[in-house]
Design a protein around this motif. Structure first.
Motif, PDB file in Angstrom:
ATOM      1  N   GLY A   1       0.814  -1.204   0.000  1.00 37.31           N
ATOM      2  CA  GLY A   1       0.000   0.000   0.000  1.00 37.31           C
ATOM      3  C   GLY A   1       0.847   1.254   0.000  1.00 37.31           C
ATOM      4  N   ILE A   2       0.202   2.384  -0.283  1.00 32.68           N
ATOM      5  CA  ILE A   2       0.892   3.677  -0.218  1.00 32.68           C
ATOM      6  C   ILE A   2       0.029   4.656   0.565  1.00 32.68           C
ATOM      7  CG2 ILE A   2       1.906   3.216  -2.504  1.00 32.68           C
ATOM      8  CD1 ILE A   2       0.219   5.592  -3.565  1.00 32.68           C
ATOM      9  N   GLU A   3       0.685   5.615   1.187  1.00 32.75           N
ATOM     10  CA  GLU A   3      -0.023   6.654   1.940  1.00 32.75           C
ATOM     11  C   GLU A   3       0.736   7.963   1.776  1.00 32.75           C
ATOM     12  OE1 GLU A   3      -3.217   8.056   4.138  1.00 32.75           O
ATOM     13  OE2 GLU A   3      -2.903   6.022   3.374  1.00 32.75           O
ATOM     14  N   PHE A   4      -0.003   9.048   1.544  1.00 35.23           N
ATOM     15  CA  PHE A   4       0.630  10.343   1.312  1.00 35.23           C
ATOM     16  C   PHE A   4       0.943  11.053   2.620  1.00 35.23           C
ATOM     17  CE2 PHE A   4      -1.662   9.594  -2.654  1.00 35.23           C
ATOM     18  CZ  PHE A   4      -0.649   9.819  -3.575  1.00 35.23           C
ATOM     19  N   LEU A   5       2.143  11.610   2.686  1.00 37.06           N
ATOM     20  CA  LEU A   5       2.508  12.500   3.781  1.00 37.06           C
ATOM     21  C   LEU A   5       2.416  13.952   3.328  1.00 37.06           C
ATOM     22  CD1 LEU A   5       5.585  10.656   5.346  1.00 37.06           C
ATOM     23  CD2 LEU A   5       3.203  10.591   6.079  1.00 37.06           C
ATOM     24  N   THR A   6       2.704  14.182   2.046  1.00 34.38           N
ATOM     25  CA  THR A   6       2.576  15.520   1.459  1.00 34.38           C
ATOM     26  C   THR A   6       1.939  15.394   0.084  1.00 34.38           C
ATOM     27  OG1 THR A   6       4.600  16.265   2.575  1.00 34.38           O
ATOM     28  CG2 THR A   6       3.799  17.612   0.759  1.00 34.38           C
ATOM     29  N   LEU A   7       0.832  16.100  -0.101  1.00 32.87           N
ATOM     30  CA  LEU A   7       0.148  16.114  -1.396  1.00 32.87           C
ATOM     31  C   LEU A   7      -0.602  17.434  -1.502  1.00 32.87           C
ATOM     32  CD1 LEU A   7      -0.556  14.418  -3.970  1.00 32.87           C
ATOM     33  CD2 LEU A   7      -2.661  13.751  -2.786  1.00 32.87           C
ATOM     34  N   ALA A   8      -0.167  18.298  -2.417  1.00 29.31           N
ATOM     35  CA  ALA A   8      -0.774  19.616  -2.556  1.00 29.31           C
ATOM     36  C   ALA A   8      -1.072  19.898  -4.022  1.00 29.31           C
ATOM     37  CB  ALA A   8       0.144  20.695  -1.987  1.00 29.31           C
ATOM     38  N   GLU A   9      -1.785  18.962  -4.634  1.00 36.91           N
ATOM     39  CA  GLU A   9      -2.093  19.091  -6.055  1.00 36.91           C
ATOM     40  C   GLU A   9      -3.433  19.814  -6.257  1.00 36.91           C
ATOM     41  OE1 GLU A   9       0.503  17.401  -8.502  1.00 36.91           O
ATOM     42  OE2 GLU A   9       1.087  18.381  -6.651  1.00 36.91           O
ATOM     43  N   THR A  10      -3.840  19.968  -7.497  1.00 39.90           N
ATOM     44  CA  THR A  10      -5.063  20.708  -7.817  1.00 39.90           C
ATOM     45  C   THR A  10      -6.296  19.951  -7.353  1.00 39.90           C
ATOM     46  OG1 THR A  10      -3.954  21.594  -9.781  1.00 39.90           O
ATOM     47  CG2 THR A  10      -6.358  21.815  -9.677  1.00 39.90           C
ATOM     48  N   ALA A  11      -7.173  20.659  -6.631  1.00 42.71           N
ATOM     49  CA  ALA A  11      -8.410  20.051  -6.145  1.00 42.71           C
ATOM     50  C   ALA A  11      -9.240  19.551  -7.320  1.00 42.71           C
ATOM     51  CB  ALA A  11      -9.215  21.066  -5.334  1.00 42.71           C
ATOM     52  N   GLY A  12      -9.778  18.346  -7.189  1.00 44.44           N
ATOM     53  CA  GLY A  12     -10.613  17.775  -8.237  1.00 44.44           C
ATOM     54  C   GLY A  12      -9.839  17.134  -9.364  1.00 44.44           C
ATOM     55  N   LEU A  13      -8.520  17.314  -9.347  1.00 40.25           N
ATOM     56  CA  LEU A  13      -7.671  16.705 -10.375  1.00 40.25           C
ATOM     57  C   LEU A  13      -6.570  15.900  -9.680  1.00 40.25           C
ATOM     58  CD1 LEU A  13      -7.466  19.684 -12.915  1.00 40.25           C
ATOM     59  CD2 LEU A  13      -8.735  17.556 -13.189  1.00 40.25           C
ATOM     60  N   GLY A  14      -5.398  16.527  -9.477  1.00 35.33           N
ATOM     61  CA  GLY A  14      -4.291  15.806  -8.861  1.00 35.33           C
ATOM     62  C   GLY A  14      -4.574  15.305  -7.457  1.00 35.33           C
ATOM     63  N   MET A  15      -5.424  16.022  -6.708  1.00 37.00           N
ATOM     64  CA  MET A  15      -5.745  15.567  -5.352  1.00 37.00           C
ATOM     65  C   MET A  15      -6.501  14.248  -5.354  1.00 37.00           C
ATOM     66  SD  MET A  15      -4.298  17.406  -3.098  1.00 37.00           S
ATOM     67  CE  MET A  15      -5.138  16.837  -1.614  1.00 37.00           C
ATOM     68  N   ASN A  16      -7.020  13.848  -6.511  1.00 39.93           N
ATOM     69  CA  ASN A  16      -7.687  12.543  -6.609  1.00 39.93           C
ATOM     70  C   ASN A  16      -6.709  11.385  -6.406  1.00 39.93           C
ATOM     71  OD1 ASN A  16     -10.272  13.556  -7.053  1.00 39.93           O
ATOM     72  ND2 ASN A  16      -9.978  13.668  -9.272  1.00 39.93           N
ATOM     73  N   ALA A  17      -5.421  11.690  -6.386  1.00 40.81           N
ATOM     74  CA  ALA A  17      -4.432  10.647  -6.099  1.00 40.81           C
ATOM     75  C   ALA A  17      -4.657  10.049  -4.713  1.00 40.81           C
ATOM     76  CB  ALA A  17      -3.023  11.221  -6.197  1.00 40.81           C
ATOM     77  N   ALA A  18      -5.241  10.831  -3.814  1.00 38.17           N
ATOM     78  CA  ALA A  18      -5.476  10.364  -2.447  1.00 38.17           C
ATOM     79  C   ALA A  18      -6.702   9.457  -2.336  1.00 38.17           C
ATOM     80  CB  ALA A  18      -5.627  11.551  -1.502  1.00 38.17           C
ATOM     81  N   ASN A  19      -7.490   9.353  -3.405  1.00 35.17           N
ATOM     82  CA  ASN A  19      -8.668   8.485  -3.365  1.00 35.17           C
ATOM     83  C   ASN A  19      -8.234   7.025  -3.233  1.00 35.17           C
ATOM     84  OD1 ASN A  19     -10.264  10.738  -3.711  1.00 35.17           O
ATOM     85  ND2 ASN A  19     -10.649  10.386  -5.896  1.00 35.17           N
ATOM     86  N   PRO A  20      -8.857   6.284  -2.340  1.00 36.45           N
ATOM     87  CA  PRO A  20      -8.450   4.882  -2.111  1.00 36.45           C
ATOM     88  C   PRO A  20      -8.420   4.041  -3.378  1.00 36.45           C
ATOM     89  CG  PRO A  20      -9.959   5.599  -0.394  1.00 36.45           C
ATOM     90  CD  PRO A  20      -9.933   6.699  -1.420  1.00 36.45           C
ATOM     91  N   GLU A  21      -9.391   4.266  -4.278  1.00 39.15           N
ATOM     92  CA  GLU A  21      -9.436   3.439  -5.483  1.00 39.15           C
ATOM     93  C   GLU A  21      -8.261   3.720  -6.409  1.00 39.15           C
ATOM     94  OE1 GLU A  21     -12.552   6.777  -5.950  1.00 39.15           O
ATOM     95  OE2 GLU A  21     -11.846   5.412  -4.385  1.00 39.15           O
ATOM     96  N   TRP A  22      -7.740   4.964  -6.393  1.00 37.33           N
ATOM     97  CA  TRP A  22      -6.595   5.242  -7.259  1.00 37.33           C
ATOM     98  C   TRP A  22      -5.301   4.759  -6.618  1.00 37.33           C
ATOM     99  CZ3 TRP A  22      -1.909   7.755  -7.572  1.00 37.33           C
ATOM    100  CH2 TRP A  22      -1.333   7.764  -8.856  1.00 37.33           C
ATOM    101  N   LYS A  23      -5.025   5.168  -5.397  1.00 35.89           N
ATOM    102  CA  LYS A  23      -3.758   4.758  -4.785  1.00 35.89           C
ATOM    103  C   LYS A  23      -3.729   3.257  -4.499  1.00 35.89           C
ATOM    104  CE  LYS A  23      -5.019   6.012  -0.019  1.00 35.89           C
ATOM    105  NZ  LYS A  23      -4.668   6.870   1.142  1.00 35.89           N
ATOM    106  N   GLY A  24      -4.910   2.626  -4.473  1.00 40.64           N
ATOM    107  CA  GLY A  24      -4.967   1.186  -4.255  1.00 40.64           C
ATOM    108  C   GLY A  24      -4.465   0.377  -5.441  1.00 40.64           C
ATOM    109  N   GLN A  25      -4.237   1.047  -6.577  1.00 37.69           N
ATOM    110  CA  GLN A  25      -3.746   0.333  -7.764  1.00 37.69           C
ATOM    111  C   GLN A  25      -2.368  -0.297  -7.551  1.00 37.69           C
ATOM    112  OE1 GLN A  25      -4.657   2.223 -11.827  1.00 37.69           O
ATOM    113  NE2 GLN A  25      -4.575   3.997 -10.470  1.00 37.69           N
ATOM    114  N   TYR A  26      -1.589   0.272  -6.648  1.00 36.95           N
ATOM    115  CA  TYR A  26      -0.228  -0.225  -6.431  1.00 36.95           C
ATOM    116  C   TYR A  26      -0.194  -1.479  -5.555  1.00 36.95           C
ATOM    117  CZ  TYR A  26       1.006   4.502  -8.043  1.00 36.95           C
ATOM    118  OH  TYR A  26       1.117   5.666  -8.773  1.00 36.95           O
ATOM    119  N   ALA A  27      -1.214  -1.630  -4.726  1.00 37.28           N
ATOM    120  CA  ALA A  27      -1.195  -2.689  -3.711  1.00 37.28           C
ATOM    121  C   ALA A  27      -1.322  -4.079  -4.318  1.00 37.28           C
ATOM    122  CB  ALA A  27      -2.323  -2.457  -2.703  1.00 37.28           C
TER     123      ALA A  27
END
Length: 203
Positions: free
Chosen positions: A127-153
């Motif tokens: 799994g992965i977890e963000f400590l720092t993420l300051a991307e564009t709301a509604g776009l890059g911040m979607n990286a924090a969504n479980p379904e997206w970051k769960g792709q690595y697991a």
């Protein structure tokens, strides 16, 4: 203005500056420890999220070994990525079960992206977890969504790659719509962590 009045005003301003500086220094000293404690708690929470089977963690890798590893990582095509720290996860008996590697990519759209990556002893990303993420709301911040970051697991690969055509292999990660820069930056940071575990820990 008389010379004496000018000197008086200057002395008053000087005194105010000294007092203000002392106050700011005092506030910093008072808040330094709580801030450090909060950052440590956030890191430990991330560790337990990405490597939940671990009962405890111990630092692995010296500053010198990390610096050497980052020299190698710089030549792997992962972008502007560095490994910041690594810990070994252990079960209740003290046996090593995996690692958590914290890495940073400076290629994010909104700035540096720092991620903790859990990697099992056999090299599988847990799994992965963000400590720092300051991307564009509604776009890059979607990286924090479980379904997206769960792709690595659950995947054991040497390196991930971002695709816009629909992931069809374990090493492929679907790009976030409208945020390919963020997708690549996160993937680069994850790749740096994976490379570190698979190629640098034994050195």
């Amino acid at each position: 203005m008389a010379k004496g009045g000018f000197m008086k005003d200057a002395m008053i301003l000087f005194a105010i500056t000294i007092v203000s500086g002392a106050c700011l220094g005092g506030v910093y000293e008072l808040t330094k420890a709580p801030i450090a404690a909060a950052e440590l708690a956030a890191k430990e929470a991330a560790y337990r999220t990405v490597l939940p089977e671990a009962a405890s963690f111990a630092e692995s890798g010296t500053a010198e070994s990390l610096a050497s590893a980052n020299e190698q990582i710089a030549g792997q095509g992962f972008g502007n990525v560095t490994v910041d720290e690594a810990v070994t996860g252990m079960d209740a008996s003290g046996a090593e079960i995996g690692y958590v590697v914290t890495s940073t990519s400076k290629d994010g759209y909104g700035g540096a992206i720092t991620v903790s990556v859990g990697i099992q002893a056999d090299g599988t990303v847990s799994g992965i977890e963000f400590l720092t993420l300051a991307e564009t709301a509604g776009l890059g911040m979607n990286a924090a969504n479980p379904e997206w970051k769960g792709q690595y697991a659950g995947k054991n690969v040497d390196a991930f790659t971002v695709t816009k055509n629909g992931a069809s292999a374990d090493n492929e990660i679907n790009a976030i719509s409208g945020a390919t820069i963020t997708s690549n930056a996160v993937t680069g940071a994850v790749n740096g962590a994976v490379y570190y575990v698979k190629n640098c820990l034994a050195q």
